[in-house]
Design an enzyme around this catalytic site. Structure first.
Site, mmCIF file in Angstrom:
data_model
loop_
_atom_site.group_PDB
_atom_site.id
_atom_site.type_symbol
_atom_site.label_atom_id
_atom_site.label_comp_id
_atom_site.label_asym_id
_atom_site.label_seq_id
_atom_site.Cartn_x
_atom_site.Cartn_y
_atom_site.Cartn_z
ATOM 1 N N SER A 35 49.975 31.285 46.891
ATOM 2 C CA SER A 35 49.805 31.842 48.235
ATOM 3 C C SER A 35 49.503 30.695 49.201
ATOM 4 C CB SER A 35 48.629 32.825 48.244
ATOM 5 O OG SER A 35 48.271 33.153 49.578
ATOM 6 N N TYR A 39 40.094 34.960 46.425
ATOM 7 C CA TYR A 39 41.540 35.030 46.159
ATOM 8 C C TYR A 39 42.187 33.680 46.459
ATOM 9 C CZ TYR A 39 46.454 36.254 47.260
ATOM 10 O OH TYR A 39 47.824 36.294 47.337
#
Ligand code: NAP
Length: 248
Positions: free
Chosen positions: A143, A157
Site C-alpha cells: 500500500s 496497517y
C-alpha cells in the site's frame, strides 16, 4: 509450460481484477478467500470464461494449516505452481492509533504480515528450482500507506504494509538463485469494498483532493501492474516496489 497462480483475496476488489486479467493471459487460477463464497464463485465464473481452469478455496491466510490446504488444492487441481499474488489484506476500522484495540492491531498484523509470509514461504517451497519446482514469481500487494504512514487512519496497517515491502526486497535476493522473482506493488486509494469495511464507503472520493491525479484508482488499474510483474516482460525485475497511486 502452464501458468498456475494462487491469488489470495482473489474473490473481490483488486484480487478479483488480478484473477480475471491473469486468466486472460492464460493462467489457471486458485482463488483464496476468507468468508464470501458467493463472491469467490462469481469471480471464478469470470475467470473460467477466459478458457482457463479455476478453483476457489476458503482459507484464512493467517492460519498455517489453511494456507497449506490452499496451496495443496491449487497444485492438485491445477498443476505445478508458478505464481502467487499475496493480496489478502485488511485495515480494521479507521481511527487514531491510541483508540485502536490490541485485538484489532493483532488481527491486521496476523493477516497482512504473518499471512503474506506464510503464503510466500509455501509458494517458494513449491516453485523453487532447489526443491524441484519450475521457478516462478511472487507479487505482494502492499500500500502507498507503507511510506505515508496513514496518521489518524490506520498506522498499524501502514506498518504492516511496510513489512510486506521489506519481505519482498529480502526474498527477492534470497530466492533469485531459486528461479523466483519477488516484487511488491503499492496501490493508492482504490475503489473496492475495503473502505466500507473500515467504516467509510465514500472515502475514495472524500479524500480525492489529496491525490495528485484527483481521483481514486480502479482495481483494474492496479491489476495491470501486478499482472505485468508476473509476466515474462518483467523477467529481469525483482526486488522492485512499484507505486501505483495516482501520484500519491
Ligand atoms: P477488499 O475489496 O476488501 O477484498 C479483500 C479480499 O481479501 C477478499 O477477497 C477477502 O475475502 C480477502 N480476505 C480478507 N481477509 C482475509 C484472510 N484473513 N484470509 C484470506 N482472505 C482474506 O480489499 P481490496 O481493497 O481489494 O484490497 C486488496 C489488497 O490491496 C489488500 O492487501 C489491501 O491492503 C491492498 N490495498 C487496497 C487499497 C484500496 O484502496 N482498496 C489501497 C492500498 C492497498 P472475503 O471476500 O471472503 O471477505
Amino acid at each position: 509450460m502452464d501458468q498456475v497462480t494462487v491469488v489470495t483475496g482473489g474473490s473481490r476488489g483488486i484480487g478479483a481484477a488480478v484473477a480475471v486479467r491473469l486468466a486472460r493471459a492464460g493462467h489457471h487460477i486458485a482463488i483464496g478467500y476468507e468468508r464470501n463464497a458467493e463472491a469467490a464463485e462469481a469471480t471464478a465464473v469470470a475467470v473460467r470464461a477466459a478458457g482457463v481452469r479455476c478453483v476457489t478455496v476458503r482459507a484464512d491466510t493467517s492460519d498455517a494449516d489453511q494456507v497449506e490446504a490452499l496451496f495443496d488444492t491449487a497444485q492438485r487441481e491445477l498443476g505445478q505452481l508458478t505464481g502467487l499474488v499475496n493480496n489478502a489484506g485488511i485495515t480494521g476500522l479507521l481511527g487514531r492509533f491510541t483508540e485502536t484495540s490490541p485485538e484489532a492491531v493483532r488481527r491486521v498484523v496476523d493477516v497482512n504480515v504473518t499471512g503474506a509470509l506464510l503464503c510466500a514461504r509455501r509458494a517458494a517451497r513449491a516453485m523453487s528450482t532447489q526443491y524441484g519446482g519450475a521457478g516462478g514469481a511472487i507479487v505482494n500487494v502492499s500500500s502507498a500507506s507503507a511510506t505515508t504512514g496513514s496518521p489518524g487512519d490506520y498506522v498499524h496497517y501502514a506498518a504492516s504494509k511496510a513489512a510486506v515491502d521489506a519481505m519482498a526486497v529480502g526474498l527477492s535476493k534470497e530466492l533469485a538463485a531459486d528461479g523466483i522473482r519477488v516484487n511488491s506493488v503499492q496501490p493508492g486509494m482504490t475503489v473496492t469494498d475495503i473502505h466500507a469495511s473500515m467504516g467509510d464507503p465514500q472515502r475514495p472520493w472524500r479524500v480525492a483532493d489529496r491525490i495528485p491525479m484527483g481521483r481514486p484508482g480502479e482495481p483494474d488499474e492496479i491489476a495491470a501492474a501486478i499482472v505485468w510483474l508476473l509476466s515474462p516482460d518483467a523477467s529481469y525485475t525483482t526486488g522492485a516496489v512499484l507505486r501505483v497511486a495516482g501520484g500519491l
